[in-house]
Design a protein around this motif. Structure first.
Motif, PDB file in Angstrom:
ATOM      1  N   UNK A 169       0.830  -1.208   0.000  1.00 52.03           N
ATOM      2  CA  UNK A 169       0.000   0.000   0.000  1.00 52.03           C
ATOM      3  C   UNK A 169       0.859   1.249   0.000  1.00 52.03           C
ATOM      4  N   UNK A 170       1.918   1.244   0.821  1.00 51.64           N
ATOM      5  CA  UNK A 170       2.800   2.406   0.890  1.00 51.64           C
ATOM      6  C   UNK A 170       3.521   2.637  -0.429  1.00 51.64           C
ATOM      7  N   UNK A 171       3.956   1.570  -1.081  1.00 57.84           N
ATOM      8  CA  UNK A 171       4.636   1.727  -2.371  1.00 57.84           C
ATOM      9  C   UNK A 171       3.700   2.327  -3.414  1.00 57.84           C
ATOM     10  N   UNK A 172       2.407   2.028  -3.300  1.00 64.86           N
ATOM     11  CA  UNK A 172       1.450   2.616  -4.226  1.00 64.86           C
ATOM     12  C   UNK A 172       1.269   4.110  -4.018  1.00 64.86           C
ATOM     13  N   UNK A 173       1.519   4.586  -2.793  1.00 64.44           N
ATOM     14  CA  UNK A 173       1.391   6.010  -2.484  1.00 64.44           C
ATOM     15  C   UNK A 173       2.681   6.774  -2.718  1.00 64.44           C
ATOM     16  N   UNK A 174       3.816   6.141  -2.345  1.00 66.47           N
ATOM     17  CA  UNK A 174       5.114   6.829  -2.450  1.00 66.47           C
ATOM     18  C   UNK A 174       5.460   7.093  -3.908  1.00 66.47           C
ATOM     19  N   UNK A 175       5.816   8.324  -4.191  1.00 60.21           N
ATOM     20  CA  UNK A 175       6.149   8.710  -5.550  1.00 60.21           C
ATOM     21  C   UNK A 175       4.934   9.055  -6.369  1.00 60.21           C
TER      22      UNK A 175
END
Length: 282
Positions: free
Chosen positions: A78-84
């Protein structure tokens, strides 16, 4: 509309150090929040906690809500989908954050491809356009250059281009003007100001430089020992500071309309790691 809400954020490490202690802050869409304090005050740890980038030995408690969604404790996917994508970060040292083995254009394009599933050619065109937007001359040619071929200011521009390529809702800038001369500092701040005006991006500005805060931020949170010791609008904090520590930070800024202080004020306050009082000159 409130975009980022932090409530009771604390960060503890296995070494026994509490880097952040019950921090509260809010950042509205389109606003710039300056988080200021000396080295070790917990500014960067706060930004890494928001991004979910702290090491495994860090214990994070409290709430970190982005656009109404709780981030503390969610999975890395989930965090990777938000980061960047919706939250981007400009790190303090661009040279260590850029891969020395790949051209800068490739690295900007990869950030775009990771979230937009675009082809290589389309992503390359976006990378060149972003390099041009941040003021890098001859962007098509410089996109093929490597990080070591750029000056410190130009590398910081590349980092900003990488952060901007997806037009994030929130940009966290961790000491974006450190080690840059004053002319380049002004150019970087102009880029961030333009980003805010054109895209409505909210910016969390992490810095120890009160002059940078005065030139860009709307609101300020002053941190010391992992805690917020003062908060308010830029005008209120700069012209009517309440805390001794804030007054000390402001006294460190050279003024053209008065002499330098002979002695900076000394603050007596508990040190969170040891729990004992100590005198600190600010």
């Amino acid at each position: 509309m409130t975009l980022l809400t932090v409530r009771g954020l604390s960060v503890d490490f296995l070494s026994g150090v509490r880097a952040v202690d019950g921090l509260d802050l809010e950042l509205a869409a389109g606003r710039v929040l300056g988080v200021v304090g000396e080295s070790g005050s917990g500014k960067s740890v706060t930004s890494l906690a928001v991004m979910g980038l702290l090491p495994p030995d860090a214990r994070v408690t409290g709430e970190v809500r982005f656009d109404g969604r709780e981030l503390n404790g969610v999975g890395q996917r989930t965090l990777r989908g938000l980061r960047g994508n919706r939250i981007a970060m400009i790190f303090q040292d661009p040279l260590s954050c850029l891969n020395p083995y790949y051209p800068v254009g490739f690295q900007v394009a990869e950030a775009y491809r990771a979230h937009r599933r675009a082809g290589r050619r389309a992503a390359h065109r976006v990378a060149v356009r972003m390099l041009e937007r941040v003021g890098i001359p001859e962007p098509e040619r410089r996109a093929r250059a490597y990080p070591h071929e750029f000056s410190g200011g130009m590398r910081q521009r590349v980092m900003i281009a990488m952060a901007l390529c997806l037009e994030p809702d929130l940009l966290i800038a961790d000491e974006p003007t450190t080690a840059l001369d004053v002319t380049v500092q002004a150019q970087i701040l102009d880029l961030l100001r333009d980003l805010r005006e054109r895209s409505g991006t909210a910016i969390m500005l992490i810095t120890h430089d009160m002059g940078v805060v005065a030139g860009l931020a709307d609101d300020v949170v002053v941190m010391y020992g992992g805690r917020a010791v003062e908060r308010g609008t830029v005008r209120d904090v700069f012209y009517r500071p309440r805390e001794t520590y804030t007054k000390g930070l402001l006294a460190c800024v050279p003024r053209v309309d008065g002499p330098l202080p002979v002695r900076l004020p000394t603050l007596r306050t508990p040190v969170t790691a040891a729990g004992e009082a100590s005198e600190v000159t600010v």
